[in-house]
Design an enzyme around this catalytic site. Structure first.
Site, PDB file in Angstrom:
ATOM      1  N   LEU A 224      45.812 -23.175 -25.793  1.00  0.00           N
ATOM      2  CA  LEU A 224      45.525 -23.126 -27.085  1.00  0.00           C
ATOM      3  C   LEU A 224      44.271 -23.897 -27.609  1.00  0.00           C
ATOM      4  CD1 LEU A 224      48.975 -23.557 -28.853  1.00  0.00           C
ATOM      5  CD2 LEU A 224      47.897 -21.598 -27.897  1.00  0.00           C
ATOM      6  N   CYS A 225      43.309 -24.272 -26.389  1.00  0.00           N
ATOM      7  CA  CYS A 225      42.225 -24.627 -26.430  1.00  0.00           C
ATOM      8  C   CYS A 225      41.196 -23.702 -26.753  1.00  0.00           C
ATOM      9  CB  CYS A 225      41.853 -25.617 -25.425  1.00  0.00           C
ATOM     10  SG  CYS A 225      40.277 -26.980 -25.721  1.00  0.00           S
ATOM     11  N   HIS A 226      40.103 -24.027 -27.762  1.00  0.00           N
ATOM     12  CA  HIS A 226      39.184 -23.014 -28.068  1.00  0.00           C
ATOM     13  C   HIS A 226      38.243 -22.703 -26.921  1.00  0.00           C
ATOM     14  CE1 HIS A 226      40.852 -23.842 -31.878  1.00  0.00           C
ATOM     15  NE2 HIS A 226      40.388 -22.751 -32.404  1.00  0.00           N
TER      16      HIS A 226
ATOM     17  N   MET B 220      37.984 -32.430 -25.617  1.00  0.00           N
ATOM     18  CA  MET B 220      38.896 -32.108 -24.503  1.00  0.00           C
ATOM     19  C   MET B 220      38.109 -31.736 -23.225  1.00  0.00           C
ATOM     20  SD  MET B 220      41.847 -32.626 -25.269  1.00  0.00           S
ATOM     21  CE  MET B 220      42.372 -31.973 -23.742  1.00  0.00           C
ATOM     22  N   GLU B 221      36.799 -31.294 -23.459  1.00  0.00           N
ATOM     23  CA  GLU B 221      36.006 -30.746 -22.302  1.00  0.00           C
ATOM     24  C   GLU B 221      35.350 -32.177 -21.672  1.00  0.00           C
ATOM     25  OE1 GLU B 221      36.281 -27.267 -24.786  1.00  0.00           O
ATOM     26  OE2 GLU B 221      36.036 -29.284 -25.505  1.00  0.00           O
TER      27      GLU B 221
ATOM     28  N   ASP C 245      41.095 -35.767  -3.753  1.00  0.00           N
ATOM     29  CA  ASP C 245      41.285 -34.709  -2.772  1.00  0.00           C
ATOM     30  C   ASP C 245      40.382 -34.851  -1.696  1.00  0.00           C
ATOM     31  OD1 ASP C 245      42.383 -32.051  -1.943  1.00  0.00           O
ATOM     32  OD2 ASP C 245      40.147 -31.520  -2.331  1.00  0.00           O
TER      33      ASP C 245
END
Length: 339
Positions: free
Chosen positions: A74-76, A112-113, A127
């Site tokens: 649901l993130c734009h 959020m980015e 990793d």
């Protein structure tokens, strides 16, 4: 409290941002990766078998920031204008600090980015180094700061001291709050035949911006009455910022620009030009608006459109420069170039 990610039927939805205005957004996030001394040495000497850990992790973080909408439900989807990830050793411990900064001119935030970019960069370090130690710890993923948008600026608690110290020279010695007023120009509003939504919206925007709204009034579309109210607020009440809404169109009753020219010492053409560019981006009729800005003594007076949407968008377009303009007009000390 109603959920923004669920509709009335309980189904998941993206938040509707279609009516929000495009503004400049910036965010920075960080994460910490705790390593062994042996791994730190291997990264420094570029002897990790999978390659240059920092450069690959930085690329991975940028790629993740660009695809956040594809990772977080649901993130734009956002078109980023800039993304940068920096990995560096914390010399006081065996750890790596990852910083991710993103910028965009968008209708919604980029926190959020930044957080996704920092997180994926940390995971990439794990990793690439997990063959040497499965017990690597990733911690401290957090937002350091953000700017832009309705919610305003934010800085993490331990970063606020740094921000305050760095910006101390930008403040007036008395930390003065800008005094302001909102004047609605409307025949129908003055007669009580129309609700003053644009004046209310501007007063709210000023308060959220940090100004003290000391005066509110409604006057009819009459040049003399508009001018008299502006003179009183500027000369008697010493308001540093005055916003008017209404009377900037082409009707024979639209005389607000003429009133501002009558009372003003100087025209500030860039403000009017900026507002017209903003209006034109929303409608071809934007070229018809006659918004204007003038100075009178130590006061900055700006004439905005009469509609709520138009006044909001024009204020948001010029808002980044207003505080600096008021500081210059009032000869406040310790002026800074990037206020």
């Amino acid at each position: 409290m109603k959920s923004t990610h669920l509709d009335d039927s309980g189904r998941p939805v993206m938040v509707d941002v279609s009516s929000k205005e495009t503004t400049f957004r910036e965010a920075e996030a960080e994460g910490i990766v705790r390593l062994t001394p042996e791994i730190c040495n291997a990264i420094r000497t570029k002897s990790v078998s999978k390659g240059d850990v920092f450069r690959i992790a930085e690329v991975a973080g940028i790629m993740a920031a660009k695809r956040t909408w594809d990772i977080i439900p649901l993130c734009h989807s956002i078109r980023l204008d800039h993304a940068k990830v920096t990995c560096s050793f914390d010399e006081n411990s065996n750890s790596v600090r990852v910083n991710c900064t993103v910028k965009a001119s968008e209708v919604t935030g980029v926190e959020m980015e930044a957080l996704t970019g920092a997180s994926v960069s940390c995971l990439t370090i794990y990793d690439m180094c997990k063959s040497m130690d499965k017990g690597i710890i990733i911690e401290g993923i957090r937002l350091l700061r953000k700017s832009g948008g309705k919610s305003g600026d934010y800085a993490a608690i331990d970063s606020k001291k740094d921000v305050e110290q760095n910006n101390k020279h930008c403040r007036h010695e008395n930390n003065m709050q800008i005094s302001s007023g909102v004047l609605t120009i409307s025949d129908k509003g003055y007669a009580g035949e129309r609700v003053d939504t644009s004046g209310e919206a501007l007063a709210e925007l000023l308060a959220n911006w940090g100004a003290l709204v000391k005066r509110r009034a409604i006057v009819p579309d009459e040049k003399e009455k508009i001018a008299a109210q502006l003179i009183e607020w500027a000369d008697k009440d010493n308001l540093e910022l005055i916003l008017t809404t209404g009377g900037t169109g082409l009707s024979s009753r639209d005389v607000t620009p003429e009133a501002l020219i009558h009372v003003g010492d100087r025209i500030v053409p860039g403000i009017g030009e900026c507002m017209r560019v903003k209006s034109l981006s929303q409608t071809p009729n934007g070229i018809l608006t006659r918004g204007i800005a003038v100075t009178r003594g130590n006061s900055l007076i700006i004439a905005l459109p009469g509609s709520e949407r138009g006044s909001r968008s024009c204020f948001e377009a010029v808002e980044p420069a207003l505080r600096h303009a008021v500081e210059i007009l009032n000869n406040w000390k310790n002026e800074c170039g990037n206020a």
